[in-house]
Design an enzyme around this catalytic site. Structure first.
Site, PDB file in Angstrom:
ATOM      1  N   ARG A 196       0.829  -1.223   0.000  1.00  0.00           N
ATOM      2  CA  ARG A 196       0.000   0.000   0.000  1.00  0.00           C
ATOM      3  C   ARG A 196       0.861   1.270   0.000  1.00  0.00           C
ATOM      4  O   ARG A 196       0.500   2.284   0.615  1.00  0.00           O
ATOM      5  CB  ARG A 196      -0.960   0.055   1.194  1.00  0.00           C
ATOM      6  CG  ARG A 196      -1.914  -1.084   1.289  1.00  0.00           C
ATOM      7  CD  ARG A 196      -2.948  -1.072   0.165  1.00  0.00           C
ATOM      8  NE  ARG A 196      -3.826  -2.214   0.321  1.00  0.00           N
ATOM      9  CZ  ARG A 196      -3.565  -3.418  -0.209  1.00  0.00           C
ATOM     10  NH1 ARG A 196      -2.493  -3.599  -0.971  1.00  0.00           N
ATOM     11  NH2 ARG A 196      -4.392  -4.418  -0.026  1.00  0.00           N
ATOM     12  N   SER A 203     -11.033  -0.582   3.679  1.00  0.00           N
ATOM     13  CA  SER A 203     -10.344  -0.873   4.942  1.00  0.00           C
ATOM     14  C   SER A 203      -9.739   0.408   5.513  1.00  0.00           C
ATOM     15  O   SER A 203      -9.043   1.137   4.810  1.00  0.00           O
ATOM     16  CB  SER A 203      -9.231  -1.886   4.712  1.00  0.00           C
ATOM     17  OG  SER A 203      -9.796  -3.126   4.351  1.00  0.00           O
ATOM     18  N   GLU A 237      -4.952   3.338   6.467  1.00  0.00           N
ATOM     19  CA  GLU A 237      -4.842   3.183   5.010  1.00  0.00           C
ATOM     20  C   GLU A 237      -5.526   4.360   4.306  1.00  0.00           C
ATOM     21  O   GLU A 237      -5.121   4.797   3.231  1.00  0.00           O
ATOM     22  CB  GLU A 237      -5.506   1.858   4.615  1.00  0.00           C
ATOM     23  CG  GLU A 237      -5.182   1.431   3.207  1.00  0.00           C
ATOM     24  CD  GLU A 237      -5.649   0.009   2.900  1.00  0.00           C
ATOM     25  OE1 GLU A 237      -5.443  -0.893   3.738  1.00  0.00           O
ATOM     26  OE2 GLU A 237      -6.207  -0.183   1.809  1.00  0.00           O
TER      27      GLU A 237
HETATM   28  C1  LIG Z   1     -15.628  -0.784  -0.805  1.00  0.00           C
HETATM   29  C2  LIG Z   1     -14.157  -0.533  -0.966  1.00  0.00           C
HETATM   30  C3  LIG Z   1     -13.287  -1.603  -1.108  1.00  0.00           C
HETATM   31  C4  LIG Z   1     -11.910  -1.373  -1.269  1.00  0.00           C
HETATM   32  N1  LIG Z   1     -11.099  -2.452  -1.426  1.00  0.00           N
HETATM   33  C5  LIG Z   1      -9.780  -2.253  -1.601  1.00  0.00           C
HETATM   34  C6  LIG Z   1      -8.905  -3.363  -1.785  1.00  0.00           C
HETATM   35  O1  LIG Z   1      -9.323  -4.521  -1.830  1.00  0.00           O
HETATM   36  N2  LIG Z   1      -7.587  -3.104  -1.956  1.00  0.00           N
HETATM   37  C7  LIG Z   1      -7.082  -1.831  -1.950  1.00  0.00           C
HETATM   38  O2  LIG Z   1      -5.872  -1.672  -2.118  1.00  0.00           O
HETATM   39  N3  LIG Z   1      -7.884  -0.777  -1.770  1.00  0.00           N
HETATM   40  C8  LIG Z   1      -9.214  -0.935  -1.591  1.00  0.00           C
HETATM   41  N4  LIG Z   1     -10.033   0.137  -1.411  1.00  0.00           N
HETATM   42  C9  LIG Z   1      -9.473   1.480  -1.372  1.00  0.00           C
HETATM   43  C10 LIG Z   1      -9.508   2.204  -2.731  1.00  0.00           C
HETATM   44  O3  LIG Z   1     -10.420   1.614  -3.597  1.00  0.00           O
HETATM   45  C11 LIG Z   1      -8.150   2.204  -3.396  1.00  0.00           C
HETATM   46  O4  LIG Z   1      -7.213   2.776  -2.551  1.00  0.00           O
HETATM   47  C12 LIG Z   1      -8.194   2.969  -4.712  1.00  0.00           C
HETATM   48  O5  LIG Z   1      -7.064   2.609  -5.445  1.00  0.00           O
HETATM   49  C13 LIG Z   1      -8.235   4.473  -4.541  1.00  0.00           C
HETATM   50  O6  LIG Z   1      -8.416   5.071  -5.815  1.00  0.00           O
HETATM   51  P1  LIG Z   1      -9.242   6.421  -6.002  1.00  0.00           P
HETATM   52  O7  LIG Z   1      -9.198   6.768  -7.419  1.00  0.00           O
HETATM   53  O8  LIG Z   1     -10.608   6.265  -5.403  1.00  0.00           O
HETATM   54  O9  LIG Z   1      -8.383   7.417  -5.124  1.00  0.00           O
HETATM   55  P2  LIG Z   1      -8.900   8.633  -4.245  1.00  0.00           P
HETATM   56  O10 LIG Z   1      -9.671   8.103  -3.083  1.00  0.00           O
HETATM   57  O11 LIG Z   1      -9.531   9.659  -5.059  1.00  0.00           O
HETATM   58  O12 LIG Z   1      -7.516   9.179  -3.710  1.00  0.00           O
HETATM   59  C14 LIG Z   1      -6.754   8.412  -2.811  1.00  0.00           C
HETATM   60  C15 LIG Z   1      -5.366   9.038  -2.722  1.00  0.00           C
HETATM   61  O13 LIG Z   1      -4.733   8.911  -3.973  1.00  0.00           O
HETATM   62  C16 LIG Z   1      -4.386  10.186  -4.472  1.00  0.00           C
HETATM   63  N5  LIG Z   1      -4.564  10.174  -5.928  1.00  0.00           N
HETATM   64  C17 LIG Z   1      -5.685   9.933  -6.642  1.00  0.00           C
HETATM   65  N6  LIG Z   1      -5.416  10.006  -7.953  1.00  0.00           N
HETATM   66  C18 LIG Z   1      -4.119  10.303  -8.057  1.00  0.00           C
HETATM   67  C19 LIG Z   1      -3.237  10.521  -9.156  1.00  0.00           C
HETATM   68  N7  LIG Z   1      -3.642  10.459 -10.418  1.00  0.00           N
HETATM   69  N8  LIG Z   1      -1.941  10.801  -8.888  1.00  0.00           N
HETATM   70  C20 LIG Z   1      -1.508  10.882  -7.606  1.00  0.00           C
HETATM   71  N9  LIG Z   1      -2.278  10.700  -6.535  1.00  0.00           N
HETATM   72  C21 LIG Z   1      -3.574  10.405  -6.767  1.00  0.00           C
HETATM   73  C22 LIG Z   1      -5.289  11.177  -3.763  1.00  0.00           C
HETATM   74  O14 LIG Z   1      -4.670  12.451  -3.704  1.00  0.00           O
HETATM   75  C23 LIG Z   1      -5.418  10.534  -2.399  1.00  0.00           C
HETATM   76  O15 LIG Z   1      -4.294  10.841  -1.621  1.00  0.00           O
HETATM   77  C24 LIG Z   1     -11.404  -0.060  -1.260  1.00  0.00           C
HETATM   78  C25 LIG Z   1     -12.291   1.024  -1.121  1.00  0.00           C
HETATM   79  C26 LIG Z   1     -13.653   0.794  -0.981  1.00  0.00           C
HETATM   80  C27 LIG Z   1     -14.589   1.966  -0.854  1.00  0.00           C
END
Ligand SMILES: Cc1cc2nc3c(=O)[nH]c(=O)nc-3n(C[C@H](O)[C@H](O)[C@H](O)COP(=O)(O)OP(=O)(O)OC[C@H]3O[C@@H](n4cnc5c(N)ncnc54)[C@H](O)[C@@H]3O)c2cc1C
Length: 319
Positions: free
Chosen positions: A172, A222, A314
């Site tokens: 992560r 999580s 996380e």
């Molecule tokens: C129901 C659920 C289940 C999940 N299951 C998992 C799982 O199994 N495994 C897992 O690893 N995660 C899981 N997650 C967490 C999440 O889905 C991941 O971390 C996902 O990759 C975040 O992507 P996002 O586009 O939503 O990022 P955001 O929530 O929009 O941003 C998260 C972070 O990333 C940064 N960010 C976003 N885009 C960029 C970019 N282009 N460049 C640089 N920084 C950026 C943001 O500034 C912020 O700091 C889960 C979340 C939910 C709600």
């Protein structure tokens, strides 16, 4: 003072809105307003918006799918740049995807072409950029496993290409996270495989999530990372032997620890430790960031007392 405002509005990207509620842009459905909010629909839009924020000395935050963030009740006093560049191409086994492409789109499209490598991410919310930054993973897979290179915007405003090794991916975590780089696009190398099996695997993962995760309530996945087995005392390592899982290395699921500490269902305001999956905090309707932080702190303290383990958050807190 008045002149300053005019200057600022002119200098911000066209289409920037003021005082935009961020809650609808997050899966938690929590958070105050962004002073300025801009949807970047192309890579150039992202680069220009960052340059403009910097030239105005305006704090900025890059938001994508909003599935890994908890936005403060006070919101964000700067420019939120919502990454929505969504172009991608698939050529033979190579995939070139903009940061704003949703992981689900990519899993489905590559699966339908019989390309293997991303099926672990079936049902993973969020974008390519968010997944790369946090080296998202599930079911034994991690995004780092398929990456060839990424294009990022660095602190100096330069666009650079990093090959996989340079990204320093770990559990992560990545160089992108450590150095606050902005992911613009990513190249994946997949493998030819059996389309039916690839699609069925992704589907199984989606179904597992629906069954085991509290998707009926807004949440951000999580809250804490799972715990490296090596961090536990020898005695506890033996006691926890049966719950250790390898994903991506031997860990004790934090959900198990929270459950053992009898914290399932713990409630503060409208936020609650999920009874279904206790490493999730759910928004039961109208929860505040303060409620969530309160619960998270309580859980951390109790787990520390019971297992002598420091839980690592996380979810990213945005303020
Ligand atoms: C129901 C659920 C289940 C999940 N299951 C998992 C799982 O199994 N495994 C897992 O690893 N995660 C899981 N997650 C967490 C999440 O889905 C991941 O971390 C996902 O990759 C975040 O992507 P996002 O586009 O939503 O990022 P955001 O929530 O929009 O941003 C998260 C972070 O990333 C940064 N960010 C976003 N885009 C960029 C970019 N282009 N460049 C640089 N920084 C950026 C943001 O500034 C912020 O700091 C889960 C979340 C939910 C709600």
């Amino acid at each position: 003072m008045y002149m300053g405002y005019i200057y600022m509005d002119i200098a911000l990207p066209l289409g920037t809105r003021r005082n935009v509620s961020l809650a609808p842009y997050t899966t938690f459905k929590i958070g105050g307003t962004a002073k300025y909010f801009y949807i970047a629909r192309s890579t150039k839009d992202i680069v220009d918006a960052v340059a403009q924020a910097k030239s105005l000395k305006l704090p900025f935050f890059v938001l994508a799918g909003g599935s890994n963030v908890l936005v403060s009740d006070k919101g964000f006093n700067g420019l939120v740049i919502k990454v929505q560049n969504t172009a991608y191409t698939i050529s033979k086994t190579n995939v070139h995807a903009d940061a704003g492409v949703s992981m689900e789109t990519l899993v489905k499209k590559t699966g339908s072409k019989g390309l293997s490598g991303l099926q672990w991410a079936g049902g993973l919310p969020g974008s390519v950029g968010g997944a790369v930054r946090g080296n998202a993973g599930a079911f034994g897979g991690e995004i780092k496993d398929s990456i060839v290179s990424i294009r990022v915007l660095n602190a100096k405003g330069n666009i650079v290409t990093l090959i996989q090794k340079q990204c320093k991916f770990s559990y992560r975590d990545s160089l992108i996270k450590k150095n606050n780089l902005i992911v613009l696009s990513c190249i994946f190398k997949l493998e030819k495989g059996n389309k039916r099996i690839i699609q069925a695997t992704a589907k199984d993962h989606r179904e597992y999530r629906k069954e085991r995760h509290p998707l009926e309530y807004p949440n951000a996945g999580s809250v804490f990372k799972n715990c490296d087995v090596k961090k536990f005392s020898k005695k506890l390592q033996e006691e926890l032997q049966d719950v250790i899982k390898v994903d991506p290395f031997p860990v004790v699921p934090t959900a198990y620890l929270i459950s053992q500490a009898k914290l399932k269902g713990l409630r503060v305001g409208k936020a609650q430790v999920s009874k279904k999956h206790p490493n999730y905090i759910v928004n039961k309707g109208g929860a505040t960031a303060k409620d969530v932080l309160h619960i998270a702190k309580k859980v951390k303290n109790i787990i520390k007392k019971k297992f002598s383990i420091n839980l690592e958050q996380e979810i990213q807190f945005v303020e």
